[in-house]
Design a protein around this motif. Structure first.
Motif, PDB file in Angstrom:
ATOM      1  N   PRO A 230       8.561 -18.522  17.336  1.00 13.19           N
ATOM      2  CA  PRO A 230       7.252 -18.297  16.716  1.00 13.19           C
ATOM      3  C   PRO A 230       7.197 -18.596  15.229  1.00 13.19           C
ATOM      4  CG  PRO A 230       8.419 -16.228  16.890  1.00 13.19           C
ATOM      5  CD  PRO A 230       9.301 -17.260  17.555  1.00 13.19           C
ATOM      6  N   ALA A 231       6.009 -18.975  14.772  1.00 10.91           N
ATOM      7  CA  ALA A 231       5.706 -18.878  13.350  1.00 10.91           C
ATOM      8  C   ALA A 231       5.599 -17.391  13.020  1.00 10.91           C
ATOM      9  CB  ALA A 231       4.394 -19.591  13.047  1.00 10.91           C
ATOM     10  N   LEU A 232       5.707 -17.057  11.738  1.00 11.70           N
ATOM     11  CA  LEU A 232       5.702 -15.654  11.318  1.00 11.70           C
ATOM     12  C   LEU A 232       4.535 -15.394  10.377  1.00 11.70           C
ATOM     13  CD1 LEU A 232       9.512 -15.193  10.566  1.00 11.70           C
ATOM     14  CD2 LEU A 232       8.303 -14.725  12.717  1.00 11.70           C
ATOM     15  N   ILE A 233       3.892 -14.253  10.580  1.00 12.12           N
ATOM     16  CA  ILE A 233       2.831 -13.814   9.674  1.00 12.12           C
ATOM     17  C   ILE A 233       3.136 -12.386   9.259  1.00 12.12           C
ATOM     18  CG2 ILE A 233       0.391 -13.289   9.418  1.00 12.12           C
ATOM     19  CD1 ILE A 233      -0.266 -15.545  11.271  1.00 12.12           C
ATOM     20  N   ASP A 234       3.212 -12.174   7.947  1.00 11.10           N
ATOM     21  CA  ASP A 234       3.561 -10.875   7.384  1.00 11.10           C
ATOM     22  C   ASP A 234       2.372 -10.334   6.600  1.00 11.10           C
ATOM     23  OD1 ASP A 234       6.053  -9.044   6.514  1.00 11.10           O
ATOM     24  OD2 ASP A 234       4.780  -9.369   4.767  1.00 11.10           O
ATOM     25  N   VAL A 235       1.922  -9.134   6.951  1.00 10.86           N
ATOM     26  CA  VAL A 235       0.787  -8.512   6.261  1.00 10.86           C
ATOM     27  C   VAL A 235       1.213  -7.157   5.704  1.00 10.86           C
ATOM     28  CG1 VAL A 235      -0.873  -9.705   7.729  1.00 10.86           C
ATOM     29  CG2 VAL A 235      -0.097  -7.410   8.370  1.00 10.86           C
ATOM     30  N   ALA A 236       0.401  -6.603   4.833  1.00 12.87           N
ATOM     31  CA  ALA A 236       0.717  -5.310   4.222  1.00 12.87           C
ATOM     32  C   ALA A 236       0.790  -4.212   5.284  1.00 12.87           C
ATOM     33  CB  ALA A 236      -0.330  -4.949   3.172  1.00 12.87           C
ATOM     34  N   HIS A 237       1.817  -3.401   5.208  1.00 17.38           N
ATOM     35  CA  HIS A 237       2.038  -2.321   6.171  1.00 17.38           C
ATOM     36  C   HIS A 237       0.814  -1.410   6.253  1.00 17.38           C
ATOM     37  CE1 HIS A 237       5.243   0.367   8.102  1.00 17.38           C
ATOM     38  NE2 HIS A 237       4.124   1.072   8.164  1.00 17.38           N
ATOM     39  N   TRP A 238       0.335  -0.971   5.114  1.00 17.69           N
ATOM     40  CA  TRP A 238      -0.824  -0.080   5.099  1.00 17.69           C
ATOM     41  C   TRP A 238      -2.032  -0.732   5.756  1.00 17.69           C
ATOM     42  CZ3 TRP A 238      -5.344  -1.363   2.429  1.00 17.69           C
ATOM     43  CH2 TRP A 238      -6.355  -0.392   2.508  1.00 17.69           C
ATOM     44  N   ALA A 239      -2.270  -2.002   5.449  1.00 12.87           N
ATOM     45  CA  ALA A 239      -3.444  -2.683   5.989  1.00 12.87           C
ATOM     46  C   ALA A 239      -3.390  -2.761   7.507  1.00 12.87           C
ATOM     47  CB  ALA A 239      -3.557  -4.082   5.392  1.00 12.87           C
ATOM     48  N   SER A 240      -2.224  -3.087   8.051  1.00 14.11           N
ATOM     49  CA  SER A 240      -2.119  -3.262   9.503  1.00 14.11           C
ATOM     50  C   SER A 240      -2.311  -1.947  10.242  1.00 14.11           C
ATOM     51  CB  SER A 240      -0.767  -3.881   9.871  1.00 14.11           C
ATOM     52  OG  SER A 240       0.296  -2.950   9.723  1.00 14.11           O
ATOM     53  N   GLU A 241      -2.022  -0.830   9.589  1.00  9.99           N
ATOM     54  CA  GLU A 241      -2.121   0.465  10.258  1.00  9.99           C
ATOM     55  C   GLU A 241      -3.401   1.225   9.904  1.00  9.99           C
ATOM     56  OE1 GLU A 241       2.541   1.463  11.123  1.00  9.99           O
ATOM     57  OE2 GLU A 241       1.665   2.277   9.288  1.00  9.99           O
ATOM     58  N   SER A 242      -4.297   0.585   9.171  1.00  8.37           N
ATOM     59  CA  SER A 242      -5.521   1.262   8.757  1.00  8.37           C
ATOM     60  C   SER A 242      -6.666   1.081   9.743  1.00  8.37           C
ATOM     61  CB  SER A 242      -5.965   0.748   7.378  1.00  8.37           C
ATOM     62  OG  SER A 242      -6.351  -0.619   7.446  1.00  8.37           O
ATOM     63  N   LEU A 243      -6.632   0.024  10.545  1.00 10.04           N
ATOM     64  CA  LEU A 243      -7.786  -0.335  11.362  1.00 10.04           C
ATOM     65  C   LEU A 243      -8.088   0.675  12.463  1.00 10.04           C
ATOM     66  CD1 LEU A 243      -7.331  -4.197  11.809  1.00 10.04           C
ATOM     67  CD2 LEU A 243      -8.603  -2.965  10.050  1.00 10.04           C
ATOM     68  N   TRP A 244      -7.075   1.358  12.981  1.00  5.78           N
ATOM     69  CA  TRP A 244      -7.279   2.238  14.131  1.00  5.78           C
ATOM     70  C   TRP A 244      -7.929   3.573  13.765  1.00  5.78           C
ATOM     71  CZ3 TRP A 244      -4.865   6.941  15.799  1.00  5.78           C
ATOM     72  CH2 TRP A 244      -4.014   7.510  14.858  1.00  5.78           C
ATOM     73  N   LEU A 245      -7.988   3.898  12.472  1.00  4.76           N
ATOM     74  CA  LEU A 245      -8.454   5.221  12.078  1.00  4.76           C
ATOM     75  C   LEU A 245      -9.916   5.473  12.426  1.00  4.76           C
ATOM     76  CD1 LEU A 245      -6.687   5.632   8.606  1.00  4.76           C
ATOM     77  CD2 LEU A 245      -6.130   6.809  10.747  1.00  4.76           C
ATOM     78  N   ASP A 246     -10.757   4.453  12.347  1.00  5.06           N
ATOM     79  CA  ASP A 246     -12.167   4.655  12.691  1.00  5.06           C
ATOM     80  C   ASP A 246     -12.308   5.067  14.154  1.00  5.06           C
ATOM     81  OD1 ASP A 246     -13.638   4.086  10.256  1.00  5.06           O
ATOM     82  OD2 ASP A 246     -12.917   2.041  10.450  1.00  5.06           O
TER      83      ASP A 246
END
Length: 283
Positions: A230-246
């Motif tokens: 695979p190609a790799l995509i790295d994003v901010a830890h906080w950002a990736s775990e923020s979406l589920w809160l809503d």
């Protein structure tokens, strides 16, 4: 006015994200607070830090619900000249309980990785690492893998990721040919280099996660060049775990009608600025 208590919040969380489904090393559940304390307002956040604790107390929250456990690693003092001791003291004095749902919230439908997969429109998404204890018919486990409706370039896919995530200093980092066509997507909300060698990840066109370290990423790319991967995509830890809160706030609100749930919009990603960043460096 709500007649619910902190014990009711604990019960609702246990129904949604059973403590027994967390990883053995994790520390989830009620961290502080009295079960019989009244529950009227709950603030949800990724992290329990000075900013979110202050937000909870200023709003008059009776509980702060976080994804990351404040006491994940062993501590031996709650002295207020330590960071964690000071935070807990503020919460206790302010009558604000603290609850954490971490790896037990990573695995179910509506959890951290599932929400990212949904936002990206993955079809036939399954767990990267199936877990124990799913509800009937539920996709349950760590991470997700599925297919895009139509193949697209790696750059276009990365731009879509940037569009669904909150903005951070680190943005979206990509390793791979921007023009490469991608269809099969593996992803993991939060730190993910422990799964770089997983067969499902190796069989994907792209792997999305956070906190990729230099050597594991480099080795994965070298292997991909030699044998495919695979190609790799790295994003901010906080950002990736923020979406589920809503979604978590909505689910809790359905179980505890009359209690006000609010998701913090504070950015608790630790990085505040960058210099010298460039797109497409080589050599």
């Amino acid at each position: 006015m709500s007649d619910f208590t902190v014990a009711d919040l604990r019960r609702a969380c246990e129904e949604l994200w059973p403590v027994g489904t967390a990883e053995s090393w994790d520390r989830v559940g009620l961290v502080s607070g009295a079960g019989d304390a009244p529950l009227r307002r709950v603030l949800l956040a990724v992290d329990a830090v000075e900013a979110t604790v202050a937000e909870a107390l200023e709003w008059g929250a009776d509980a702060l619900f976080t994804h990351h456990p404040l006491l994940l690693r062993g501590i031996h003092t709650l002295a207020e000249d330590t960071a964690k001791g000071a935070l807990l003291a503020q919460l206790i004095r302010g009558g604000c309980a603290l609850y954490a749902a971490h790896t037990n919230a990573d695995q179910p439908e509506g959890g951290v990785s599932a929400v990212i997969a949904e936002r990206l429109g993955l079809h036939g998404a399954e767990a990267l690492v199936p877990g124990d204890g799913p509800r009937p018919g539920e996709v349950f486990g760590i991470g997700r893998i599925g297919s895009l409706a139509e193949p697209e370039s790696l750059r276009a896919f990365a731009e879509r990721i940037a569009a669904i995530l909150p903005v951070t200093v680190g943005g979206v980092r990509v390793a791979g040919d921007p023009g490469r066509r991608v269809s099969r997507v593996a992803l993991l909300g939060g730190a993910g280099d422990s799964l770089l060698d997983h067969p499902a990840v190796r069989g994907a066109d792209v792997y999305l996660c956070s906190d990729l370290r230099h050597h594991p990423a480099q080795e994965s790319l070298e292997l991909s060049a030699a044998a495919g991967g695979p190609a790799l995509i790295d994003v901010a830890h906080w950002a990736s775990e923020s979406l589920w809160l809503d979604g978590a706030a909505q689910l809790l609100g359905e179980r505890l009608p009359g209690v006000e749930f609010r998701v913090s919009r504070l950015r608790t990603d630790p990085w505040t600025f960058s210099v010298g960043a460039s797109d497409g460096l080589s050599g």
